[in-house]
Write a protein that holds these residues in place. Structure first.
Motif, PDB file in Angstrom:
ATOM      1  N   SER A 152       0.827  -1.204   0.000  1.00  0.00           N
ATOM      2  CA  SER A 152       0.000   0.000   0.000  1.00  0.00           C
ATOM      3  C   SER A 152       0.863   1.257   0.000  1.00  0.00           C
ATOM      4  CB  SER A 152      -0.950   0.004   1.190  1.00  0.00           C
ATOM      5  OG  SER A 152      -0.236   0.083   2.395  1.00  0.00           O
ATOM      6  N   MET A 153       2.065   1.201   0.583  1.00  0.00           N
ATOM      7  CA  MET A 153       2.969   2.348   0.503  1.00  0.00           C
ATOM      8  C   MET A 153       3.442   2.575  -0.928  1.00  0.00           C
ATOM      9  SD  MET A 153       5.352   2.567   3.892  1.00  0.00           S
ATOM     10  CE  MET A 153       5.816   0.875   4.131  1.00  0.00           C
ATOM     11  N   LEU A 154       3.500   1.493  -1.706  1.00  0.00           N
ATOM     12  CA  LEU A 154       3.882   1.602  -3.107  1.00  0.00           C
ATOM     13  C   LEU A 154       2.693   1.932  -4.005  1.00  0.00           C
ATOM     14  CD1 LEU A 154       6.291  -1.448  -3.383  1.00  0.00           C
ATOM     15  CD2 LEU A 154       6.907   0.965  -3.314  1.00  0.00           C
ATOM     16  N   GLY A 155       1.490   1.949  -3.433  1.00  0.00           N
ATOM     17  CA  GLY A 155       0.301   2.265  -4.204  1.00  0.00           C
ATOM     18  C   GLY A 155      -0.332   1.063  -4.875  1.00  0.00           C
ATOM     19  N   ILE A 156       0.028  -0.133  -4.419  1.00  0.00           N
ATOM     20  CA  ILE A 156      -0.499  -1.369  -4.996  1.00  0.00           C
ATOM     21  C   ILE A 156      -1.525  -1.947  -4.024  1.00  0.00           C
ATOM     22  CG2 ILE A 156       0.092  -3.689  -5.797  1.00  0.00           C
ATOM     23  CD1 ILE A 156       2.934  -2.600  -6.321  1.00  0.00           C
ATOM     24  N   SER A 157      -2.651  -2.383  -4.540  1.00  0.00           N
ATOM     25  CA  SER A 157      -3.685  -2.959  -3.694  1.00  0.00           C
ATOM     26  C   SER A 157      -3.238  -4.310  -3.149  1.00  0.00           C
ATOM     27  CB  SER A 157      -4.974  -3.140  -4.486  1.00  0.00           C
ATOM     28  OG  SER A 157      -5.924  -3.828  -3.717  1.00  0.00           O
ATOM     29  N   ALA A 158      -3.505  -4.544  -1.886  1.00  0.00           N
ATOM     30  CA  ALA A 158      -3.137  -5.795  -1.246  1.00  0.00           C
ATOM     31  C   ALA A 158      -4.373  -6.602  -0.864  1.00  0.00           C
ATOM     32  CB  ALA A 158      -2.294  -5.515  -0.016  1.00  0.00           C
ATOM     33  N   ALA A 159      -5.489  -6.345  -1.537  1.00  0.00           N
ATOM     34  CA  ALA A 159      -6.732  -7.043  -1.217  1.00  0.00           C
ATOM     35  C   ALA A 159      -6.641  -8.540  -1.501  1.00  0.00           C
ATOM     36  CB  ALA A 159      -7.887  -6.444  -1.999  1.00  0.00           C
ATOM     37  N   SER A 160      -5.815  -8.925  -2.445  1.00  0.00           N
ATOM     38  CA  SER A 160      -5.695 -10.347  -2.774  1.00  0.00           C
ATOM     39  C   SER A 160      -4.978 -11.131  -1.683  1.00  0.00           C
ATOM     40  CB  SER A 160      -4.954 -10.519  -4.099  1.00  0.00           C
ATOM     41  OG  SER A 160      -3.648  -9.996  -3.994  1.00  0.00           O
ATOM     42  N   LEU A 161      -4.282 -10.447  -0.785  1.00  0.00           N
ATOM     43  CA  LEU A 161      -3.576 -11.120   0.301  1.00  0.00           C
ATOM     44  C   LEU A 161      -4.457 -11.341   1.522  1.00  0.00           C
ATOM     45  CD1 LEU A 161      -0.176  -9.239   0.188  1.00  0.00           C
ATOM     46  CD2 LEU A 161      -0.658 -11.532  -0.618  1.00  0.00           C
ATOM     47  N   LEU A 162      -5.710 -10.932   1.461  1.00  0.00           N
ATOM     48  CA  LEU A 162      -6.588 -11.008   2.619  1.00  0.00           C
ATOM     49  C   LEU A 162      -6.762 -12.444   3.113  1.00  0.00           C
ATOM     50  CD1 LEU A 162      -8.458  -9.470   4.543  1.00  0.00           C
ATOM     51  CD2 LEU A 162     -10.303  -9.938   2.944  1.00  0.00           C
ATOM     52  N   GLY A 163      -7.053 -13.365   2.212  1.00  0.00           N
ATOM     53  CA  GLY A 163      -7.265 -14.759   2.620  1.00  0.00           C
ATOM     54  C   GLY A 163      -6.002 -15.412   3.141  1.00  0.00           C
ATOM     55  N   ILE A 164      -4.898 -15.195   2.443  1.00  0.00           N
ATOM     56  CA  ILE A 164      -3.625 -15.778   2.879  1.00  0.00           C
ATOM     57  C   ILE A 164      -3.202 -15.179   4.214  1.00  0.00           C
ATOM     58  CG2 ILE A 164      -1.182 -15.998   2.289  1.00  0.00           C
ATOM     59  CD1 ILE A 164      -2.050 -15.857  -0.657  1.00  0.00           C
ATOM     60  N   GLY A 165      -3.337 -13.877   4.346  1.00  0.00           N
ATOM     61  CA  GLY A 165      -2.957 -13.212   5.585  1.00  0.00           C
ATOM     62  C   GLY A 165      -3.805 -13.647   6.764  1.00  0.00           C
TER      63      GLY A 165
END
Length: 123
Positions: free
Chosen positions: A46-59
């Motif tokens: 998110s600091m790089l401006g990239i969405s991390a929504a796909s990591l929700l399940g793994i996280g």
């Protein structure tokens, strides 16, 4: 009568070491990704401006086992480094592609673990 040749199905020692090195490096990278996917990787992305929504399940799954994944990553990466070091000492003929791939996986995994400790260390 036709002479039959017996083929040895046992792998050569070098291929066993290559397999061990690749398995240790890949396992360490996956475990480090699991450690970082909980908290550090979404923040960094998110600091790089990239969405991390796909990591929700793994996280969500990895958060419960963050310490175990961290210790597993450290052990697997140490195993990969030991195998690479022993191959260098034995001066065997190695496959450069596997050697570089394993080294890149080790560097990426160490980077993910350092990122995790920099942003939010596992407790």
């Amino acid at each position: 009568m036709i002479a039959q040749h017996k083929s040895s199905s046992a792998p050569a020692p070098e291929s066993g070491r290559d397999l061990a090195k690749t398995a240790f490096a890949a396992g360490g990278l996956l475990a480090a990704f699991g450690v970082a996917s909980c908290c550090a990787l979404p923040v960094a992305l998110s600091m790089l401006g990239i969405s991390a929504a796909s990591l929700l399940g793994i996280g969500f799954v990895a958060a419960q086992y963050q310490q175990e994944l961290f210790y597993g990553a450290v052990v697997l990466l140490a195993g990969a480094v030991v195998v690479i070091w022993r191959q260098r000492r034995a001066a065997t003929c190695m496959r450069p592609g596997l050697d570089w791939g394993s080294k890149i996986a080790i560097v990426l995994a160490i980077g993910l673990l350092l990122l995790t400790f920099w942003i939010e260390p596992p407790v």
